[in-house]
Write an enzyme that holds these catalytic residues in place. Sequence first.
Site, PDB file in Angstrom:
ATOM      1  N   ASN A   1      -1.934   6.971  -2.311  1.00 55.61           N
ATOM      2  CA  ASN A   1      -3.136   6.660  -1.527  1.00 55.61           C
ATOM      3  C   ASN A   1      -3.915   5.511  -2.164  1.00 55.61           C
ATOM      4  O   ASN A   1      -5.128   5.576  -2.348  1.00 55.61           O
ATOM      5  CB  ASN A   1      -4.042   7.890  -1.403  1.00 55.61           C
ATOM      6  CG  ASN A   1      -5.159   7.669  -0.379  1.00 55.61           C
ATOM      7  OD1 ASN A   1      -5.007   6.902   0.571  1.00 55.61           O
ATOM      8  ND2 ASN A   1      -6.300   8.321  -0.588  1.00 55.61           N
TER       9      ASN A   1
ATOM     10  N   HIS B   1       0.869  -1.183   0.000  1.00 53.96           N
ATOM     11  CA  HIS B   1       0.000   0.000   0.000  1.00 53.96           C
ATOM     12  C   HIS B   1       0.901   1.226   0.000  1.00 53.96           C
ATOM     13  O   HIS B   1       1.730   1.397   0.896  1.00 53.96           O
ATOM     14  CB  HIS B   1      -0.928   0.026   1.221  1.00 53.96           C
ATOM     15  CG  HIS B   1      -1.881   1.182   1.192  1.00 53.96           C
ATOM     16  ND1 HIS B   1      -3.124   1.110   0.596  1.00 53.96           N
ATOM     17  CD2 HIS B   1      -1.751   2.460   1.649  1.00 53.96           C
ATOM     18  CE1 HIS B   1      -3.732   2.275   0.707  1.00 53.96           C
ATOM     19  NE2 HIS B   1      -2.926   3.112   1.339  1.00 53.96           N
ATOM     20  N   CYS B   2       0.755   2.075  -0.999  1.00 51.49           N
ATOM     21  CA  CYS B   2       1.628   3.239  -1.152  1.00 51.49           C
ATOM     22  C   CYS B   2       0.914   4.515  -0.708  1.00 51.49           C
ATOM     23  O   CYS B   2      -0.078   4.917  -1.324  1.00 51.49           O
ATOM     24  CB  CYS B   2       2.061   3.387  -2.612  1.00 51.49           C
ATOM     25  SG  CYS B   2       3.165   4.799  -2.887  1.00 51.49           S
ATOM     26  N   PRO B   3       1.384   5.176   0.363  1.00 48.89           N
ATOM     27  CA  PRO B   3       0.733   6.407   0.819  1.00 48.89           C
ATOM     28  C   PRO B   3       0.874   7.559  -0.172  1.00 48.89           C
ATOM     29  O   PRO B   3       0.053   8.473  -0.182  1.00 48.89           O
ATOM     30  CB  PRO B   3       1.457   6.718   2.143  1.00 48.89           C
ATOM     31  CG  PRO B   3       2.780   6.032   2.022  1.00 48.89           C
ATOM     32  CD  PRO B   3       2.529   4.793   1.220  1.00 48.89           C
TER      33      PRO B   3
END
Length: 324
Positions: free
Chosen positions: A159, A154-156
């Site tokens: 998002n 999951h890449c912030p």
Amino acid sequence: MAPSHAFRCCKRALNWTPVLFINLVIGWSYYAYVVELCVYTDSICCVFSTVSYLVVFHLFFAMFIWSYWKTIWSKPAKPSVAFALPSAEKELYEREQRAEVQQEILKKVARSLPVYTRTAGGAVRYCDFCQVIKPDRCHHCSTCEMCVLKMDHHCPWVNNCVGFSNYKFFVLFLTYAALYCAVICATVMQYFIKFWTKQLHDSHAKFHILFLFFVAALFFISVVSLLGYHLWLVGKNRTTIEAFRAPVFPNGPDKNGFSLGFRRNVVEVFGDQAKYWICPIFSSQGDGHSFVTRLVHIDPEQANTVLQQNGKMLVSFFFPTMLK
């Protein structure tokens, strides 16, 4: 219920903060390069170089933005209904308290599915939140609150979950981000040196150009490092999760279980038509539910039949007839 709902809404809004930050940096870099450098500074020196810089800059800028927003807005792919427990087995599973009996129920259902990986303890991978048997390479994302096919991480900064539906876009985003920063550094360096050595008169553009060079160089180093790692993963046909925790097959864990050779590994992510590789257009092979492995030969006809029994037609997957 109300406070919980409000908390979740606030959390989702805060999740967009890194994306907003990146877009503000991109917007400022565009202004600093096009207006402060090319209009206020370079136009004084050479009109030809100004036009050349703008053409090259906008080419990489367009590809960078296109791939970035494709990564953001591509909805993560989730398991089809074929991987949900049938109503009778689901009722038995929820009523049963003994873990070993629950596993027997899951194993019975999993026999008719193209699922070959297990937990570290050898159990069928089942998600209690989504209530589905996890397809190979599928994992539950607590941020997205769903199981994601071929989940990488999951890449912030986007998002979003990076997985089967957008992994190609993510790699292209890193590629064009690195090229975007490289173009800025290469073309701004001469003005950076001239301002630093006072060969150009001081102006309001000076600080934009100096800061633009430092920011582009810093982002270039960071992005290239991450890009190199993901290109290595593509060549090995691994996800970030699999690089840290090897998938477990019936005969044990194997980090190279999904590797089919460098060329076929690249084709699985980017597609078999090279003309689409540089464009953020979905061309990855397969449906994200089943994969050819070095250890298990999956019958494509059987896999597609099982997945279509629930009324959901899936894209046919590329299965070689022989595994080396």
